[in-house]
Design a protein around this motif. Structure first.
Motif, PDB file in Angstrom:
ATOM      1  N   LEU A  11     -10.946  24.756 -59.025  1.00  0.00           N
ATOM      2  CA  LEU A  11     -11.728  24.015 -59.711  1.00  0.00           C
ATOM      3  C   LEU A  11     -11.249  23.623 -61.412  1.00  0.00           C
ATOM      4  O   LEU A  11     -11.095  22.647 -61.769  1.00  0.00           O
ATOM      5  CB  LEU A  11     -13.047  24.603 -59.557  1.00  0.00           C
ATOM      6  CG  LEU A  11     -14.215  23.926 -60.703  1.00  0.00           C
ATOM      7  CD1 LEU A  11     -14.428  22.439 -59.987  1.00  0.00           C
ATOM      8  CD2 LEU A  11     -15.757  24.725 -60.772  1.00  0.00           C
ATOM      9  N   THR A  14      -8.541  21.175 -61.475  1.00  0.00           N
ATOM     10  CA  THR A  14      -8.734  19.971 -61.018  1.00  0.00           C
ATOM     11  C   THR A  14      -9.382  19.161 -62.284  1.00  0.00           C
ATOM     12  O   THR A  14      -9.319  18.290 -62.678  1.00  0.00           O
ATOM     13  CB  THR A  14      -9.796  19.638 -59.779  1.00  0.00           C
ATOM     14  OG1 THR A  14      -9.170  20.437 -58.776  1.00  0.00           O
ATOM     15  CG2 THR A  14      -9.998  18.351 -59.460  1.00  0.00           C
ATOM     16  N   VAL A  15     -10.302  20.304 -62.874  1.00  0.00           N
ATOM     17  CA  VAL A  15     -11.089  19.616 -64.143  1.00  0.00           C
ATOM     18  C   VAL A  15     -10.118  19.222 -65.334  1.00  0.00           C
ATOM     19  O   VAL A  15     -10.008  18.404 -65.788  1.00  0.00           O
ATOM     20  CB  VAL A  15     -11.904  20.731 -64.651  1.00  0.00           C
ATOM     21  CG1 VAL A  15     -12.361  20.191 -66.133  1.00  0.00           C
ATOM     22  CG2 VAL A  15     -13.237  20.828 -63.893  1.00  0.00           C
ATOM     23  N   ALA A 176     -15.754  18.621 -60.268  1.00  0.00           N
ATOM     24  CA  ALA A 176     -14.812  18.665 -61.047  1.00  0.00           C
ATOM     25  C   ALA A 176     -15.004  17.265 -62.007  1.00  0.00           C
ATOM     26  O   ALA A 176     -15.073  17.337 -63.423  1.00  0.00           O
ATOM     27  CB  ALA A 176     -13.362  18.749 -60.618  1.00  0.00           C
TER      28      ALA A 176
END
Length: 297
Positions: A11, A14-15, A176
């Motif tokens: 996560l 991806t953020v 995200a």
């Protein structure tokens, strides 16, 4: 500067990648336990510093100059998780962050039988007590967990698990995107995304019987839902080498779903994204079934 913790995880990475599409690299920093694994982010102009929730002095360096800090929740549980989250909150406050964001969960509740959920509830309480404006992103249950539970059923034809309840399975990528919007956008209700958010979920809540039916439809191979007792399921996990605490955690997941902790689906995520949230069928097709999906809308 926007600081993202856990940027070597799924996560957090991806953020960070999607932040780069909206924010200059020099305005992004990541806090990671292993800086070597984040070398590629540094090569792209992002500030990479070592940060470990168990080392407050290191967090001070990792969070230096933070305007906002996104704390991605740890994969630990119990007091270990709470110490880590509280340390990160304290470090963000000491760094002068104007807002702290935290990846919470839709099922956060002090009495939940699923071990991570009381931890999320306690972390939300710590955020409220911090005195710093905050956003607790109450993320829906990861759709990747449905793929994990499906597991060997695609080969055996039986999805064996305890009695469960509907779950609003939610795509990592959608969550995200929501975090990035919360960090960067204003207007359309985003400027009011403070405090504890509504549940950020996929478009529908589906129990494991529905997951089995979905797998059958997508593969053309029959998958039958088989219900076993909590005790039998736990014994099966132990027989296959899973440690007791992890077996208890999984059994607790089903107990929490039976009480409706991971349902219903909520429209907030789709509203924030400005498009439909990704359905579970798309996630399963693109991951478990290894077939590319082309989405519209």
């Amino acid at each position: 500067m926007i600081i993202v913790t856990g940027a070597n995880g799924r996560l957090g990475r991806t953020v960070t990648e999607r932040l780069l599409e909206r924010v200059p690299a020099e305005e992004i920093g990541v806090s990671v336990r292993d800086t070597e694994k984040a070398r590629d982010l540094g090569d792209r102009g992002i500030r990479v510093r070592r940060g470990d929730f168990t080392d407050p002095s290191g967090l001070a360096d990792a969070f230096e100059g933070a305007a906002q800090v996104l704390i991605v929740s740890t994969d630990a549980t119990g007091e270990t998780a709470l110490r880590a989250h509280r340390a990160a909150i304290a470090a963000a406050a000491a760094a002068g962050a104007g807002r702290i964001l935290y990846t919470s969960h839709m099922g956060a509740h002090p009495t939940s039988p699923f071990a991570p959920m009381p931890d999320h509830a306690a972390t939300e309480a710590a955020l409220r007590a911090s005195g710093v404006p905050f956003t607790a992103l109450r993320n829906g249950f990861y759709a990747s967990s449905a793929a994990m539970l499906l597991g060997a059923a695609l080969d055996t034809g039986e999805l064996i698990a305890p009695e469960d309840g509907p779950v609003a399975w939610t795509d990592h990528a959608d969550l995200a995107d929501a975090a990035v919007l919360a960090l960067t956008a204003s207007g359309d209700g985003l400027d009011g995304l403070y405090g504890t958010t509504p549940a950020l979920t996929g478009p529908e809540a589906i129990d494991l019987a529905g997951v089995a039916a979905l797998a059958t439809r997508l593969t053309g191979r029959p998958v039958r839902r088989v219900v076993v007792s909590d005790a039998a399921y736990r014994a099966h996990l132990l027989d296959h080498g899973l440690p007791g605490p992890q077996a208890d955690l999984l059994v607790g997941l089903f107990a929490a779903s039976r009480r409706g902790d991971f349902a219903p689906a909520d429209p907030t995520l789709a509203h924030l994204l400005g498009r439909p949230a990704t359905p579970l069928a798309d996630v399963l097709t693109a991951t478990t079934l290894k077939t590319p999906v082309t989405r519209t809308g």
